[in-house]
Every structure is written in C-alpha cells, then in structure tokens.
Write a protein that holds these residues in place. Structure first.
Motif, PDB file in Angstrom:
ATOM      1  N   UNK A 391      -8.762  -5.664  15.312  1.00  0.00           N
ATOM      2  CA  UNK A 391      -7.391  -5.211  15.073  1.00  0.00           C
ATOM      3  C   UNK A 391      -6.461  -6.393  14.798  1.00  0.00           C
ATOM      4  N   UNK A 392      -6.691  -7.508  15.474  1.00  0.00           N
ATOM      5  CA  UNK A 392      -5.865  -8.695  15.218  1.00  0.00           C
ATOM      6  C   UNK A 392      -6.065  -9.207  13.797  1.00  0.00           C
ATOM      7  N   UNK A 393      -7.320  -9.160  13.308  1.00  0.00           N
ATOM      8  CA  UNK A 393      -7.577  -9.560  11.921  1.00  0.00           C
ATOM      9  C   UNK A 393      -6.840  -8.637  10.955  1.00  0.00           C
ATOM     10  N   UNK A 394      -6.826  -7.351  11.278  1.00  0.00           N
ATOM     11  CA  UNK A 394      -6.133  -6.398  10.412  1.00  0.00           C
ATOM     12  C   UNK A 394      -4.620  -6.603  10.453  1.00  0.00           C
ATOM     13  N   UNK A 395      -4.090  -6.924  11.625  1.00  0.00           N
ATOM     14  CA  UNK A 395      -2.640  -7.116  11.754  1.00  0.00           C
ATOM     15  C   UNK A 395      -2.145  -8.292  10.918  1.00  0.00           C
ATOM     16  N   UNK A 396      -3.027  -9.272  10.694  1.00  0.00           N
ATOM     17  CA  UNK A 396      -2.621 -10.424   9.891  1.00  0.00           C
ATOM     18  C   UNK A 396      -2.360 -10.033   8.441  1.00  0.00           C
ATOM     19  N   UNK A 397      -3.074  -9.026   7.948  1.00  0.00           N
ATOM     20  CA  UNK A 397      -2.896  -8.615   6.549  1.00  0.00           C
ATOM     21  C   UNK A 397      -2.124  -7.302   6.427  1.00  0.00           C
ATOM     22  N   UNK A 398      -2.122  -6.501   7.504  1.00  0.00           N
ATOM     23  CA  UNK A 398      -1.430  -5.202   7.484  1.00  0.00           C
ATOM     24  C   UNK A 398      -0.606  -5.038   8.762  1.00  0.00           C
TER      25      UNK A 398
END
Length: 420
Positions: A391-398
């Motif tokens: 989720x942290x990886x996703x938050x960086x782009x979204x």
C-alpha cells in the motif's frame, strides 16, 4: 575402412519412413551399418512391417522392435549404440521423417578427414510438410567454418543453431562417451523437448575440432504435431534446463562475454515466448495454466531476462528483441488480469508474477491492479507488514486513490484498525 553407424527410431512413421530409409540406401558411400528401430508403434504393425521388409532387403540394416514407446529394455543395444562406437568409427542420427541427400556420407567423411574433425555439421533445408513440403527456410553457412579452442566461445552465436540438433551431423566415436541416451541416466535431462540439444552440447564439449560445411545435405520436415509445438507438463522446466546447460557449456571456456550473455538471454526469451503461446492456446483449466506461468515467471533466469538491458545487437535488432520481451510479458500480465478466480494456494504467487510481468512490459494499469490484489491477499492472510509495504508503494504513485484508502482501513495501527 572405418564404418559409419546410423540410427533411426520410428514411431507410427509408416507415411514417411520409406523416404528416410531410401535416402540412406541411395548413398554414394555404401560402407555403413543402419540400426533401424520400431519405437513401440501403435499403428497396427505398419511401421514394424516396413522395417522388417527393409531388413530382409538389405543386410546392412539391423532391425529392433520396442514393445513400448521409449522403453528400451527390448532394444538396449540400439539406444546405447553411441556409447559403443569405436573411437575412429563414425555415428549419425536421422529422424524417421527426414532424409539425406545422396552424397551426405561421402561429402561429410571427406570433410572430416580433410580437417581432422571430431564432428562435421552440414546445412539443413526446412520443409513445411503441411504445405506440400514447401521450402520454409535454410540453415547453411556461405563458407567453411572450423571451430577449435576459444573459437567455441567466440563464435557461439554464429554456430549455435547447428548445435541445437543431433541430426545433420557426423560424429567420431571418440566424442560420444558423454552422450546421454536415456533421460533416467541424467537427473537434469529435458524430457519434454530439447533432448537432442542437451545431448549435442555435451558432445561438442568433448570435441577438439568441429567443422561446418557450407552445403545443405539434410532435409528436415516440419510437422504441426512435433513435440516442439505441443505443451508437455515439463516444458517450462526444459526451457530452464536448456538455458542452464548453455551457460555451463560456455563457462567451460572461461568467463562468459557480454555478447554471449546477451545472446543466451535472447535464445531464452524466444523459448519462453514459444512456451507461453502454447500455454495460452492449450485446452486445460486456468489453474493449471497459472501453475505453469508461476513456474516460468518465478524462475531466476526469467528475473534476469526481465532486468537485462544490453542485448549487444544492432539498434534495429536490439529494438526487436526488447519489443518481443515486452510483448511476451504484457501477454502474460493481461491473461493473468483476465482471470476471475484464483485458488487460495496460488493467490500470492499469482499477484507476484502479475506485478513482475506488468513491470517488465511497462504495463502500468496491470502493475497497479496486481499491487492492489497483492495487498488484499496479504490482508486476508494476516500478513500486515507485507500488505502495508504494498500500500505504501501504491500511495507514492496514487496518493488519493480510493481503493488504496479503503484497503488501508484494514491495516492495524497502534490504536487498532484505521476507521473509515
């Protein structure tokens, strides 16, 4: 004079076997012994009868009859023939649907004797049996090539195609000692396909001098039902075995050059592409296909292929290879994305190979979708840290994505679960 030993095993080959045997009997060099085996055919005795008739016609033919396909108890002498050819005699192999030109033995023997070769290779005509034996392509050099010493490594991309097959060659008996004839004798033998490539690489490793004659003396007929065009349960494993065998082969000559590494990964890429195309067309449950794709993409060789950047080729060819890699992994990613159900025990691997395939093909939509699915799987499995990392990886782009915000509610904090 030293003899040539030739071997052909035939399985349900009544439509093509006469052409093959006649091409041997019509050779201009006539001093040979022909081992001819019915390899457990199930065609009502048709193949058996052809072999029996030829054996009565010509005393140079030694017939063998297997009760069961590829079970060699009845024909041990036949299958072990390469191991018992005298050092200075010769051996060759001919498929039961192919043929030699009449001067194959004469020209290949002369070539071997002129250059003191352990192995002689000739060019090949590839004929499309489904298109009235139309000439499909040729593999032939324009000039004589002699390999010895470090040339085996330096010229590897040029002669690799000739090393992929056991046919179209004449071998001195002395190089056949490591010839693998039975897969049960070798735990890493590729049983699905590529056995001849595996064997031929081993024989090349034994050779001091190999020559390639710039003449096409062998005709290879391509049939749609060849094992190269069918899905076998161990096919994915065979792609990996053959890739490792090529690495081991080149490593025997010292550190592998950047150019040869690039070539190895190009060959591996096209092998994976062929296997993936077979898988996508195969009539089998999606869970079974997924099993094979997991085996393919989770392999370290595939990870290295995904990361490889320098294909050491002219710009146009390098772009073609990169496009082929992108096409392969985007096809895998989109097929994975299309699945409606995934079994629980496959879910984690499914998400992982979806992420990897999407990243390798720059398929952003797929990468995001598989990251979300991966986070969901980790949440369901109670793997909080892994879910949080996704989720942290996703938050960086979204940063404002509603799905990411929703899934984050299921990640416990120091005060408990995040409330929506």
């Amino acid at each position: 004079m030293k003899k040539i030993y030739i071997r052909t095993h035939a399985y349900n080959a009544s439509k093509t076997l006469r052409r093959t045997v006649d091409s041997v009997l019509h050779q201009t060099h006539t001093d040979y012994i022909y081992y001819l085996c019915d390899n457990g055919s199930t065609d009502g005795g048709a193949t058996h009868q052809i072999i029996e008739a030829y054996a009565k016609l010509d005393r140079r033919i030694v017939p063998f009859y297997n009760g069961v396909n590829h079970v060699w108890e009845d024909s041990a002498e036949y299958i072990d023939l390469p191991l018992h050819v005298d050092d200075d005699d010769y051996f060759c192999e001919l498929d039961a649907d192919d043929e030699y030109l009449p001067t194959f033995f004469e020209e290949m023997l002369g070539f071997m004797q002129k250059y003191d070769l352990d192995i002689a290779c000739c060019g090949n005509d590839f004929l499309d049996a489904a298109q009235e034996n139309r000439l499909f392509s040729q593999r032939v050099f324009t000039e004589t090539v002699i390999l010895e010493g470090l040339q085996f490594a330096e010229l590897f991309p040029q002669y690799h195609g000739f090393m992929r097959t056991c046919w179209g060659k004449l071998y001195k008996g002395r190089v056949l000692r490591n010839y693998i004839t039975r897969h049960e004798d070798c735990p890493n033998y590729p049983v699905a396909y590529g056995g001849d490539t595996f064997n031929t690489m081993r024989v090349f490793q034994n050779a001091k001098r190999v020559g390639i004659l710039p003449r096409s003396l062998h005709k290879y007929y391509i049939f749609p039902k060849s094992v190269s065009y069918t899905m076998h349960p161990q096919r994915v494993q065979c792609d990996q075995i053959l890739h490792k065998a090529a690495i081991d082969y080149l490593s025997a000559f010292g550190p592998i050059s950047q150019r040869n590494w690039a070539f190895l990964y190009k060959v591996y890429l096209y092998a994976l592409r062929d296997t993936a195309e077979l898988l996508l067309r195969a009539e089998m449950p999606d869970s079974e296909k997924l099993h094979y794709f997991i085996e393919m993409v989770n392999c370290r060789y595939t990870h290295q292929l995904m990361a490889w950047e320098n294909f050491d080729a002219p710009l146009e060819e390098a772009q073609e290879i990169q496009d082929a890699r992108k096409d392969l992994f985007i096809a895998i990613a989109k097929w994975l994305f299309s699945l409606r159900e995934v079994e629980n025990e496959q879910a984690e691997d499914y998400c992982r190979i979806g992420e990897l395939s999407s990243a390798a093909s720059a398929y952003a939509e797929g990468w995001i979708a598989f990251h979300k699915r991966s986070a969901m799987v980790y949440i369901q499995q109670g793997k909080t840290e892994q879910a949080k990392a996704k989720l942290n990886e996703l938050k960086e782009v979204l940063p404002d994505d509603e799905d990411v915000q929703y899934l984050s509610r299921f990640i416990p904090t120091t005060e408990g679960f995040v409330k929506g």
